[in-house]
Design an enzyme around this catalytic site. Sequence first.
Site, PDB file in Angstrom:
ATOM      1  N   ARG A  91     -15.449   0.304   2.603  1.00 47.62           N
ATOM      2  CA  ARG A  91     -14.874  -0.252   3.844  1.00 47.62           C
ATOM      3  C   ARG A  91     -15.984  -0.550   4.847  1.00 47.62           C
ATOM      4  NH1 ARG A  91     -10.714  -2.866   4.798  1.00 47.62           N
ATOM      5  NH2 ARG A  91      -9.477  -1.357   3.608  1.00 47.62           N
ATOM      6  N   ARG A 137     -15.805  -6.886  -5.557  1.00 52.65           N
ATOM      7  CA  ARG A 137     -16.168  -5.785  -4.650  1.00 52.65           C
ATOM      8  C   ARG A 137     -15.865  -4.409  -5.251  1.00 52.65           C
ATOM      9  NH1 ARG A 137     -11.675  -5.405   0.224  1.00 52.65           N
ATOM     10  NH2 ARG A 137      -9.810  -5.560  -1.023  1.00 52.65           N
ATOM     11  N   GLN A 196      -5.767  -8.435  -4.020  1.00 52.11           N
ATOM     12  CA  GLN A 196      -6.310  -8.891  -2.733  1.00 52.11           C
ATOM     13  C   GLN A 196      -7.833  -8.926  -2.785  1.00 52.11           C
ATOM     14  OE1 GLN A 196      -5.208  -9.305   0.673  1.00 52.11           O
ATOM     15  NE2 GLN A 196      -6.521  -8.053   1.966  1.00 52.11           N
ATOM     16  N   ASP A 215      -6.125 -11.934  13.201  1.00 52.43           N
ATOM     17  CA  ASP A 215      -6.451 -12.190  11.792  1.00 52.43           C
ATOM     18  C   ASP A 215      -6.250 -13.689  11.543  1.00 52.43           C
ATOM     19  OD1 ASP A 215      -6.778 -12.156   9.061  1.00 52.43           O
ATOM     20  OD2 ASP A 215      -5.234 -10.641   8.662  1.00 52.43           O
ATOM     21  N   HIS A 272     -17.411 -11.214   3.465  1.00 48.89           N
ATOM     22  CA  HIS A 272     -16.473 -10.595   4.419  1.00 48.89           C
ATOM     23  C   HIS A 272     -17.222  -9.617   5.337  1.00 48.89           C
ATOM     24  CE1 HIS A 272     -13.183  -8.124   5.824  1.00 48.89           C
ATOM     25  NE2 HIS A 272     -12.317  -8.453   4.887  1.00 48.89           N
ATOM     26  N   GLU A 274     -16.247 -13.884   8.814  1.00 47.17           N
ATOM     27  CA  GLU A 274     -16.500 -14.033   7.385  1.00 47.17           C
ATOM     28  C   GLU A 274     -16.688 -15.510   7.047  1.00 47.17           C
ATOM     29  OE1 GLU A 274     -13.050 -12.180   5.519  1.00 47.17           O
ATOM     30  OE2 GLU A 274     -12.726 -11.023   7.340  1.00 47.17           O
TER      31      GLU A 274
END
Length: 307
Positions: free
Chosen positions: A59, A83, A78, A205, A153, A272
């Site tokens: 995170r 990652r 998602q 967002d 990101h 991002e």
Amino acid sequence: MQARVISSSSSSGGGACATTYEHGAHLTGWKASFDGDKDAVDVIFTSGSAIFKPPKAIRGGIPVCWPQFANYGPLELQHGFARNCAWKVTDEKEGSIEYTLTYDDIDDEQKAMVPGPFTLKIRHVVVDGTRMRTYMSVTNESEKELEFTTALHTYFVVGDITKTSVSGCKGLSYLDAPPHGSASSDRVLVDEDKDEKITFAGELDRIYFNTPNEVVIHDDARSLEIVVRKSIKGEEHLSELPDAVVWNPWIDKSKATGDLGDDEYKGFVCVETASVKNKIKVPARGGWHGHGGWTWSTAHEIEVRKK
Ligand SMILES: O=P(O)(O)OC[C@H]1O[C@@H](O)[C@H](O)[C@@H](O)[C@@H]1O
């Protein structure tokens, strides 16, 4: 999990250095340094509650969203799987580290998410005291076209989110996500952002389309400006990521996110570089002898300036 720290090779680099991991090819921190000063400034945010245990994504830092950004594509997963994977270090020198993920490194479930063999490379470079870059390349070694959406990101440290703004998106159209807990999670298209700067007073967002070369974070609490650039001088042969995502989870979503502290939303913003609206398409390898596959490459540069 082993951290690999890369330091600037430039004489003006001072205490500038970045911390990276094989897990996700993840850059978790970058300290910038002004005028060769040893006192470094933290630019990249990683949560104090981040879980450094694969396959959980770390995170914070710079998660590599591939082969899908969020749910923009056919996958249920998602942000794709890159990652979550263990990458290999394929080059390491002063100021620079390259990680590679190939088809052979992923499990059967992940293999089902791509048309066939590929090579994905991420290179993090500490350019000098105040600039760092992340390069990304995708080689399609399969006999089918490879298409994907993607994002670098990046989570940025800010002194105080309520004293932070983001410029560069005025006049652009964007997709706005409803707040956490809403009945529908469908994003709504807004034709034009009329505000000079994006400011933060609640969850935000947004996916902005066709952003300019520079999107700038104004961190007024620390008197810093952080420039996120998608075209790099001397590297014009690279593809530009067309879009930019701006995200802060605010209170409720932070509380609902297990690996993020309840109050940590005050200290970061994500900007991002991304390709969401248009899928990137890398042609099939083709059958002729010696053709290893087509490669698509991109990069972003981050620069910190004192205000
Ligand atoms: O929790 P994740 O999967 O890392 O995603 C974090 C955020 O990533 C952002 O890119 C998305 O726009 C948000 O919608 C999402 O909440």
